[in-house]
Structures are given as C-alpha cells and as structure tokens.
Design an enzyme around this catalytic site. Sequence first.
Site, PDB file in Angstrom:
ATOM      1  CD  GLU A  94      37.100 -43.517  59.975  1.00  0.00           C
ATOM      2  OE1 GLU A  94      37.752 -43.722  58.962  1.00  0.00           O
ATOM      3  OE2 GLU A  94      36.698 -44.432  60.709  1.00  0.00           O
ATOM      4  CB  CYS A 107      27.056 -43.926  62.339  1.00  0.00           C
ATOM      5  SG  CYS A 107      28.090 -44.751  63.540  1.00  0.00           S
ATOM      6  CB  CYS A 114      37.542 -46.242  71.526  1.00  0.00           C
ATOM      7  SG  CYS A 114      36.406 -46.827  72.803  1.00  0.00           S
ATOM      8  CB  CYS A 118      35.639 -53.862  72.296  1.00  0.00           C
ATOM      9  SG  CYS A 118      34.731 -52.959  73.555  1.00  0.00           S
ATOM     10  CB  CYS A 121      35.771 -52.555  68.318  1.00  0.00           C
ATOM     11  SG  CYS A 121      35.415 -50.881  67.767  1.00  0.00           S
ATOM     12  CB  CYS A 342      29.180 -52.089  63.008  1.00  0.00           C
ATOM     13  SG  CYS A 342      27.725 -51.361  63.597  1.00  0.00           S
TER      14      CYS A 342
END
Length: 352
Positions: A94, A107, A114, A118, A121, A342
């Site tokens: 994305e 972005c 990932c 975290c 996230c 975000c």
Amino acid sequence: MRKKEQIKGLTLPELQGLFVTNGHEKFRATQVFNWMYNHKVLSFTDMNNISKDLRATLDEQYSLITLEKVKEQSSLQNGTKKFLFKTQDGFVIESVIIPDNDRTTLCLSTQVGCPLDCKFCATGVMGYKKNLTAGEIFDQYLLAGVNYERPISNVVYMGMGEPLLNYEATVRSLSIFGEELTKGISLKKITVSTAGIAHKIKELADTGLKCKLAFSLHSCFEDTRSLIMPINKKYSLKENVKELRYFAQKTDTRITFEYVMLQGINDRKEDVQAIIKLCRSMPSKVNIIPFNSLAHMNPTGLSAELVPTSKKKIDEFADELRNANLTVMLRDTKGEDIAAACGQLAITGTEV
Ligand code: SAH
C-alpha cells in the site's frame, strides 16, 4: 527464454556499469535512466531517442516493470488516496497520497508487512512477508503520482515496513531520488521514518544522502517503550539517541520525534518532562499523532487494549511542549475512512 534482468531500481552508476558490461554505450544508460525515472515510461518502445533496433535489443535483455496498480481508493474526508500495488511475485503493498495545503505527500512502503510487531500498528499485526526491492520502492512514487491532481512534493518512508531493516534497497531508492539527473523531488523533501535500528541510523548518516530522519519515539522510558515496541529490547532508546544525535549533526538536519498518543501509557506529566529533556539534547521537533484505531484488524493482547488520548488532552500535551519552546506539530487523522491513516496500513486479504 532467459529471464530479463530487472533494471528499475538501479542507480545511475549501476546502470552505467551494467550497460558497459553488456556492450552498450555508457550514455545509453543516462537516456534509459531519464526515461524510466523522469518520464516514467513503462516500455522501451516509448524511448524515442534510441534507435528502434537498440530498443528491441534492450527489451529482450531488460525489464522495467516491477509493480502493477490493482486498486485506488479516495477518502471522502480530504483527498487522501490509497493505492494497492501488486509485486511481480504476487504480494500486495500500500501507498498513500496525502494532500495538505501547499504540500502533497506520498507515504510509501519498504516491506510487505513488518517484523517489528509494534503493539499500536496494524502492519505489525499482519506480520512480515518480504523486503521490497529498490525498484518496487521507487515505483510507488512513479505510479502513484500518475493522474493525481497535484504533483507529489514530499515523500515519507512511513508506509508498511521498517526502512532500516531493508537498508540496502532503501538507500538505493534514496540514491535515485538524490541523483542530479532525477527531476521532481530532492532529498531535503524526503523523510525516512524508523522505529530505531541504532547502527543503521549511523550508517545512513555516513552515506552522505541528506534526507531527513523521523524517529518513532512513543515513549522516553525504556520499559514502556519495550512494552509497546519490542524492538526496543534489541536496540534501546539510549543507543538510538546517541546515533540520532550523530545523524542530526552529520546531516545538519533536525530529527522529527513521532509520538502516537496512547491514553495512560505515554500521555502523563512525566512524559512531557522526558520529551522536553530529550528534545533539548539535539536539534529536533515533535510530531504528535492521534492514535488511529486498529479495530479493522481484530487485534488481541495489548493491542486490543490501547485507547487514544482525548483530543482535549492531546491539545494540552502539545501546549505544554510548546511552552517549553519545542517545535510541535499536531498531525490530524487523514484517510481513516479508507484505513489509510498512519499505522493502519495492512493487507487483510479482502482488498483485491
Ligand atoms: N517502521 C517505521 C515506519 C512505519 S510507521 C517506523 O516505525 O517509524 C510510520 C509512523 O506511523 C510511525 O511513527 C508509527 O509509529 C506511526 N503509527 C503506527 N501505528 C499507528 C497508529 N495506529 N496510529 C497512529 N500512528 C501510528
């Protein structure tokens, strides 16, 4: 048939080296570089200052296709646009364009998923699939900008993934942006965001590429930071701070501290004081980010318990930092309705 060699993602010196090795004249590399990265052509056929015969030869030897746009989605809130791209090996990533007054920020992602996990996230919840190539990173910029109402003015490496865990491809993509021949965006308009891979921060500073660096701080206390960002157990805040100071000094830039506001976890009085102390120790600014919901990921454990700090409390928190003469930006939530804000980027398997 021999597999074509991928050239999207090569820097100018790399492309020149390859062409010379393969018996082409060196200046052809400059021409192809220009067509690929400035004119954004997707086929050698369109490179009309190169003879037809050579175009055919190049087409037999090389490929310059890395991503395919599979979906675009516009936010009804503010012109934010989310793109889904498919890699040649079938992964979906994305990218998001966020317009804001005089800026249009892209972005982009550096990994599929990932590995950092975290707790706040969405990408972490989805897990890690693979590193993107430099070509796949740069192609997000080339493809997302096509047909968008305004030219992209800034790029942030803040999409899916940890750029400094895909260091080589990240640096190579930055080198392409930074190449004198590349039009459009200079490194000054590019920010790499990291959760903190300390020695890679130093290495990036030493490349001489003068991009900006954002550091996902989220807590100034080692134990709290380790709780919400497990990578802190491997590379402590203390180690990172040392290298951030080095980066700021070496590149003559300010570090941006990103800070997602989590109720009861990092929005207390002692957090304000600790941020002030940290920011006074190096050229820096703070980017306060409201926590965007992970509900669309059906998280479990600590992730499911996280609550955003109220708007009123965020404003007070930001004011206290400003009163201490820090530069503070308050980011608003953009594109939440299309899960493009975000930390909301993740492929849940239902997108395409
Ligand atoms: N791995 C890199 C880049 C990706 S995250 C990094 O950690 O910096 C980009 C930014 O979005 C980071 O500051 C990250 O902390 C923030 N972010 C992640 N999840 C978020 C959420 N749910 N709400 C708001 N911001 C979030």
